[in-house]
Scaffold this motif. Structure first.
Motif, PDB file in Angstrom:
ATOM      1  N   THR A 203       0.716  -1.218   0.052  1.00  0.00           N
ATOM      2  CA  THR A 203      -0.029  -0.078   0.010  1.00  0.00           C
ATOM      3  C   THR A 203       0.854   1.188   0.193  1.00  0.00           C
ATOM      4  OG1 THR A 203      -1.815  -1.365   1.083  1.00  0.00           O
ATOM      5  CG2 THR A 203      -1.918   1.300   1.332  1.00  0.00           C
ATOM      6  N   PHE A 204       0.737   1.965  -0.807  1.00  0.00           N
ATOM      7  CA  PHE A 204       1.334   3.485  -0.991  1.00  0.00           C
ATOM      8  C   PHE A 204       0.373   4.460  -0.866  1.00  0.00           C
ATOM      9  CE2 PHE A 204       3.263   0.574  -4.325  1.00  0.00           C
ATOM     10  CZ  PHE A 204       4.189   0.130  -3.556  1.00  0.00           C
ATOM     11  N   TYR A 215      -0.249   6.286   9.049  1.00  0.00           N
ATOM     12  CA  TYR A 215      -0.517   4.815   8.513  1.00  0.00           C
ATOM     13  C   TYR A 215       0.536   3.974   7.686  1.00  0.00           C
ATOM     14  CZ  TYR A 215      -5.159   7.375   9.120  1.00  0.00           C
ATOM     15  OH  TYR A 215      -6.033   8.264   9.443  1.00  0.00           O
ATOM     16  N   GLY A 216       1.626   4.645   7.953  1.00  0.00           N
ATOM     17  CA  GLY A 216       2.891   3.513   7.442  1.00  0.00           C
ATOM     18  C   GLY A 216       3.710   4.216   6.223  1.00  0.00           C
ATOM     19  N   ILE A 221       1.983  -3.078   4.288  1.00  0.00           N
ATOM     20  CA  ILE A 221       1.511  -4.165   3.672  1.00  0.00           C
ATOM     21  C   ILE A 221       0.092  -4.359   4.299  1.00  0.00           C
ATOM     22  CG2 ILE A 221       1.475  -6.810   3.304  1.00  0.00           C
ATOM     23  CD1 ILE A 221       3.750  -4.938   2.156  1.00  0.00           C
ATOM     24  N   ARG A 222      -1.020  -4.422   3.204  1.00  0.00           N
ATOM     25  CA  ARG A 222      -2.311  -4.344   3.726  1.00  0.00           C
ATOM     26  C   ARG A 222      -2.632  -5.842   3.424  1.00  0.00           C
ATOM     27  NH1 ARG A 222      -6.138  -4.136   6.818  1.00  0.00           N
ATOM     28  NH2 ARG A 222      -8.343  -3.908   6.007  1.00  0.00           N
ATOM     29  N   VAL A 223      -3.294  -6.532   4.197  1.00  0.00           N
ATOM     30  CA  VAL A 223      -3.710  -7.927   4.451  1.00  0.00           C
ATOM     31  C   VAL A 223      -5.027  -7.952   5.175  1.00  0.00           C
ATOM     32  CG1 VAL A 223      -3.064 -10.288   4.729  1.00  0.00           C
ATOM     33  CG2 VAL A 223      -1.370  -8.567   4.985  1.00  0.00           C
ATOM     34  N   PRO A 224      -6.194  -7.560   4.234  1.00  0.00           N
ATOM     35  CA  PRO A 224      -7.464  -7.539   4.852  1.00  0.00           C
ATOM     36  C   PRO A 224      -8.076  -8.923   5.551  1.00  0.00           C
ATOM     37  CG  PRO A 224      -7.435  -7.501   2.525  1.00  0.00           C
ATOM     38  CD  PRO A 224      -6.133  -7.406   2.830  1.00  0.00           C
ATOM     39  N   LYS A 233       3.604  -1.850   8.939  1.00  0.00           N
ATOM     40  CA  LYS A 233       3.732  -0.534   8.474  1.00  0.00           C
ATOM     41  C   LYS A 233       5.171  -0.198   8.279  1.00  0.00           C
ATOM     42  CE  LYS A 233       1.225   1.104  11.861  1.00  0.00           C
ATOM     43  NZ  LYS A 233       0.600   2.028  12.448  1.00  0.00           N
ATOM     44  N   TYR A 234       5.623   0.789   7.580  1.00  0.00           N
ATOM     45  CA  TYR A 234       6.948   1.416   7.782  1.00  0.00           C
ATOM     46  C   TYR A 234       7.964   0.382   7.202  1.00  0.00           C
ATOM     47  CZ  TYR A 234       4.356   4.400  10.918  1.00  0.00           C
ATOM     48  OH  TYR A 234       3.323   4.908  11.240  1.00  0.00           O
TER      49      TYR A 234
END
Length: 260
Positions: A203-204, A215-216, A221-224, A233-234
């Protein structure tokens, strides 16, 4: 034959069970409680007698590993997490971390590079500008925190599985392991099946704007399909590996799979 004791001297068995159940995500926890979880049930499940603090740690670790194995077994890599209209987005989306926002990493995007290591053909480091040029998609999904709250947000970025293919990652490997810039060296492993899930994303952006520091930034890395702590994050590096390297929360007893 003397009856064996299943109690730790000075420890309330009910509190011990509560601590064990806390490591389970909501769905599994509800099922376990509905089944009448007891210290005897945990002992039968793990084959471990609770007679001192060491055996208690072993028992809880076995419960956690059992829970991970069950979640991995029932995980459907084609089943999608729910998506929502933009009208459902939580405003403001909460900052979540084990520290205050003032202590969040403050990264200079011009100097930042994503390091790529492990079982991949191309180990070059990626600048933020290079990553921004990759094809991106937007998802409006729910973040579910292990503490019991949730929030819906809009996330834009590159599907991780597309990036893994681009760098020639060995997708037969067991994990993608992420290292972050957080204080205390936050890191987290992601099982490969979850890494290849179509909604797992590098995620960017948040709400169509460059990802805020809260938010990072510069990349999360968004893992829903996972609980919130499995959304690092970061991020500063990723490694494709067959070795389980642990993680910040995983090393403290949280389940590694932690599907939501």
């Amino acid at each position: 034959m003397a009856k064996r004791s299943f109690l730790i001297p000075g420890v309330d068995k009910r509190l011990l069970i509560k601590d064990a159940i806390k490591t389970m995500p909501d769905f599994t926890r509800r099922r376990f409680i509905a089944g009448g979880a007891s210290l005897g049930a945990l002992t039968l499940l793990t084959g471990c007698d609770v007679v001192d603090s060491s055996s208690a740690d072993t028992l809880l670790a076995k419960v956690s590993k059992f829970n991970d194995a069950v979640q991995a077994f029932i995980f459907n890599p084609d089943a999608l997490a729910p998506t929502f209209p933009e009208s459902a987005i939580t405003k403001p989306f909460p900052f979540n971390a084990y520290y205050d926002l003032d202590d969040a990493p403050d990264i200079d995007g011009k100097d930042w590079k994503l390091e790529v290591r492990g079982l991949v053909d191309n180990k070059k480091s990626w600048t933020l500008d290079e990553l921004y040029k990759l094809p991106q998609v937007t998802q409006v999904t729910r973040h579910i925190c292990v503490e019991g709250w949730s929030a819906i947000g809009s996330w834009t970025g590159t599907p991780l599985r597309d990036f893994l293919k681009l760098i020639g990652a060995d997708t037969r490997a067991k994990y993608v392991w992420f290292q972050c810039a957080d204080k205390d060296g936050y890191n987290s492993p992601l099982d490969m099946r979850s890494a290849l899930h179509p909604q797992t994303q590098m995620t960017f952006k948040y709400a169509n704007e460059i990802l805020p520091r809260a938010y990072g930034f510069p990349m999360k890395i968004r893992v829903p399909t996972k609980l919130g702590f499995k959304n690092p994050k970061y991020v500063v590096s990723m490694e494709v590996t067959n070795d389980y390297k642990g993680g910040y929360w995983e090393d403290q007893g949280y389940n590694s799979f932690s599907g939501s």
